[in-house]
Design an enzyme around this catalytic site. Structure first.
Site, short mmCIF file in Angstrom:
data_model
loop_
_atom_site.label_atom_id
_atom_site.label_comp_id
_atom_site.label_asym_id
_atom_site.label_seq_id
_atom_site.Cartn_x
_atom_site.Cartn_y
_atom_site.Cartn_z
N SER A 8 0.68 -1.17 -0.16
CA SER A 8 0.03 0.10 0.02
C SER A 8 1.00 1.31 0.10
O SER A 8 1.85 1.39 0.81
CB SER A 8 -0.87 0.07 1.10
OG SER A 8 -1.65 1.31 1.35
N ARG A 9 0.40 2.19 -0.76
CA ARG A 9 0.83 3.70 -0.84
C ARG A 9 0.41 4.77 0.28
O ARG A 9 0.70 5.60 0.46
CB ARG A 9 0.99 4.14 -2.19
CG ARG A 9 2.26 4.07 -3.00
CD ARG A 9 2.26 2.77 -3.62
NE ARG A 9 3.57 2.46 -4.56
CZ ARG A 9 3.74 1.37 -5.13
NH1 ARG A 9 3.21 0.33 -4.87
NH2 ARG A 9 4.91 1.14 -6.00
N LYS A 59 -12.94 -5.51 2.20
CA LYS A 59 -14.08 -4.25 1.86
C LYS A 59 -15.50 -4.56 1.83
O LYS A 59 -16.41 -3.86 2.17
CB LYS A 59 -13.75 -3.88 0.20
CG LYS A 59 -12.68 -3.00 0.22
CD LYS A 59 -12.36 -2.24 -1.08
CE LYS A 59 -11.00 -1.47 -1.26
NZ LYS A 59 -10.88 -0.95 -2.61
N ASP A 96 -13.96 5.46 -3.05
CA ASP A 96 -13.33 4.97 -4.49
C ASP A 96 -14.02 5.55 -5.62
O ASP A 96 -13.63 6.03 -6.69
CB ASP A 96 -13.45 3.65 -4.65
CG ASP A 96 -12.33 2.77 -3.97
OD1 ASP A 96 -11.36 3.48 -3.57
OD2 ASP A 96 -12.43 1.61 -3.60
N GLY A 122 -14.59 -5.61 -16.33
CA GLY A 122 -14.38 -6.06 -14.84
C GLY A 122 -15.55 -5.94 -14.03
O GLY A 122 -16.44 -5.14 -14.41
P1 NAP Z 1 -11.63 -8.01 -7.54
O1 NAP Z 1 -12.83 -7.54 -6.68
O2 NAP Z 1 -10.98 -9.20 -7.32
O3 NAP Z 1 -11.96 -8.20 -9.03
C1 NAP Z 1 -11.10 -8.44 -9.93
C2 NAP Z 1 -11.61 -8.37 -11.44
O4 NAP Z 1 -10.55 -8.88 -12.20
C3 NAP Z 1 -12.87 -9.41 -11.61
O5 NAP Z 1 -13.70 -8.58 -12.41
C4 NAP Z 1 -12.14 -10.65 -12.47
O6 NAP Z 1 -13.10 -11.34 -13.23
C5 NAP Z 1 -11.38 -9.85 -13.26
N1 NAP Z 1 -10.10 -10.68 -13.42
C6 NAP Z 1 -8.99 -11.00 -12.73
N2 NAP Z 1 -8.03 -11.86 -13.38
C7 NAP Z 1 -8.59 -12.05 -14.73
C8 NAP Z 1 -8.10 -12.72 -15.92
N3 NAP Z 1 -7.18 -13.70 -15.89
N4 NAP Z 1 -8.86 -12.62 -16.89
C9 NAP Z 1 -10.25 -11.76 -16.90
N5 NAP Z 1 -10.66 -11.22 -15.95
C10 NAP Z 1 -9.91 -11.22 -14.69
O7 NAP Z 1 -10.67 -6.78 -7.30
P2 NAP Z 1 -10.83 -5.23 -7.40
O8 NAP Z 1 -10.84 -4.73 -5.90
O9 NAP Z 1 -12.12 -4.83 -8.27
O10 NAP Z 1 -9.41 -4.67 -7.70
C11 NAP Z 1 -9.17 -4.79 -9.51
C12 NAP Z 1 -7.90 -3.93 -9.81
O11 NAP Z 1 -8.50 -2.42 -9.54
C13 NAP Z 1 -6.76 -4.14 -8.93
O12 NAP Z 1 -5.79 -4.07 -9.99
C14 NAP Z 1 -6.62 -3.22 -7.76
O13 NAP Z 1 -5.39 -2.90 -7.77
C15 NAP Z 1 -7.29 -1.91 -8.63
N6 NAP Z 1 -7.86 -0.90 -7.82
C16 NAP Z 1 -7.41 0.41 -7.93
C17 NAP Z 1 -7.71 1.37 -7.28
C18 NAP Z 1 -7.14 2.79 -7.18
O14 NAP Z 1 -7.41 3.53 -6.30
N7 NAP Z 1 -6.40 3.22 -8.09
C19 NAP Z 1 -8.77 1.13 -6.20
C20 NAP Z 1 -9.37 -0.15 -6.28
C21 NAP Z 1 -8.98 -1.15 -6.91
P3 NAP Z 1 -14.06 -12.53 -12.61
O15 NAP Z 1 -15.04 -12.13 -11.78
O16 NAP Z 1 -14.21 -13.19 -13.81
O17 NAP Z 1 -12.84 -12.99 -11.52
#
Ligand code: NAP
Length: 268
Positions: A8-9, A59, A96, A122
């Site tokens: 985490s940053r 979360k 978010d 996603g």
């Molecule tokens: P999450 O709830 O685990 O969701 C992950 C998503 O990625 C799901 O839709 C999943 O699809 C998809 N996915 C994972 N591996 C895949 C693959 N090999 N092929 C196709 N789809 C795939 O995670 P999240 O919390 O939403 O986070 C997702 C990303 O957002 C992460 O990289 C995280 O670091 C980033 N993020 C950034 C911020 C920011 O402040 N910039 C905030 C929150 C999150 P399935 O449903 O099919 O598994």
């Protein structure tokens, strides 16, 4: 609190603002295993914390532990911020959605939410916040595509008819006519495969954004930039989701200064 949480940053960001506003305090990383989340959260008031952030995998689970949840977080279905109230109760909220929309406005001050449909890839926690933020900002419709179709359907049911499901295999054609493309999958993150998305029918005016911030330029953003599209990376979302959290804990809405950006960039 997260599990794991070492990447985490957030300490860089919040400790910068704590110093900037001459507050006495510290933002610390707390690795908390899922089975001890409730005990850890209930200890916050006892230990003198103003609140905490939550990251993967807490979360959603924390929603059934806290005492109050604000309506936006209820709609998103996840909380990333907890405030310890003066009576010791815990209030959950989600910053978010604000963080994502503000990152678009910071990067592209002329961004028009109503310019056309958005394509969201996603359907996890980040997608839920992005969709809520886009709909509340006035994006007319959202094409939603996810590898697992049951999760797409869950979000369509949760957010209503402005969100239209697109099969994962059909995502390339769904790029046509959209004003905004948002990657919220893990694809393109350091250590993960690239997102396979053909941009050949994408309008040159469309904005392409990625919520991933490590790397700062994902292969999707690099491909979009090379064909002349504007791009926004996930760092602005990370920085902007932290602002209302800091405000909720300390009553000051902090800003993203060049000094802060320098520290965060140096951490990559
Ligand atoms: P999450 O709830 O685990 O969701 C992950 C998503 O990625 C799901 O839709 C999943 O699809 C998809 N996915 C994972 N591996 C895949 C693959 N090999 N092929 C196709 N789809 C795939 O995670 P999240 O919390 O939403 O986070 C997702 C990303 O957002 C992460 O990289 C995280 O670091 C980033 N993020 C950034 C911020 C920011 O402040 N910039 C905030 C929150 C999150 P399935 O449903 O099919 O598994």
């Amino acid at each position: 609190m997260g599990w794991p949480v070492g990447h985490s940053r957030s300490p860089i960001i919040h400790n910068h603002w704590i110093a900037e506003h001459s507050l006495r305090g510290s933002y610390v990383l707390l690795p908390v295993a899922p089975e001890t989340l409730e005990q850890a959260l209930r200890a916050l008031p006892v230990l003198g914390f103003s609140g905490c952030n939550l990251t993967i995998p807490h979360k959603v689970a924390a929603m059934s532990i806290v005492d109050q949840i604000d309506p936006l977080a209820q709609r998103i279905g996840a909380i990333n911020c907890i405030v310890v109230e003066t009576d010791g109760s815990l209030s959950g909220c989600n910053t978010d959605a604000f963080g994502y929309i503000q990152s678009l406005r910071d990067a592209r001050p002329n961004w028009q939410a109503n310019a056309g449909p958005a394509l969201v890839l996603g359907a996890g926690g980040a997608a839920r916040a992005v969709i809520a933020g886009l709909l509340d900002s006035g994006v007319p419709s959202i094409r939603l595509t996810n590898r697992s179709p049951d999760k797409t359907q869950e979000l369509v049911a949760a957010f209503g008819p402005q969100v239209v499901a697109v099969a994962w295999a059909e995502r390339h054609a769904a790029v046509e006519d959209v004003a905004l493309v948002v990657n919220t999958t893990n694809l393109g993150m350091q250590g993960q495969p690239e997102l396979d998305l053909n941009l050949s029918v994408l309008s040159p005016q469309a904005l392409v954004s990625d919520v991933i911030y490590a790397p700062l330029e994902t292969p999707l953003l690099a491909a979009a930039r090379l064909r002349g599209n504007s791009t926004v990376n996930g760092l602005g979302m990370l920085l902007n989701q932290a602002r209302p959290a800091f405000n909720a804990w300390f009553g000051v809405m902090p800003t993203i200064s060049n000094a802060l950006l320098g520290k965060v960039h140096a951490s990559f």
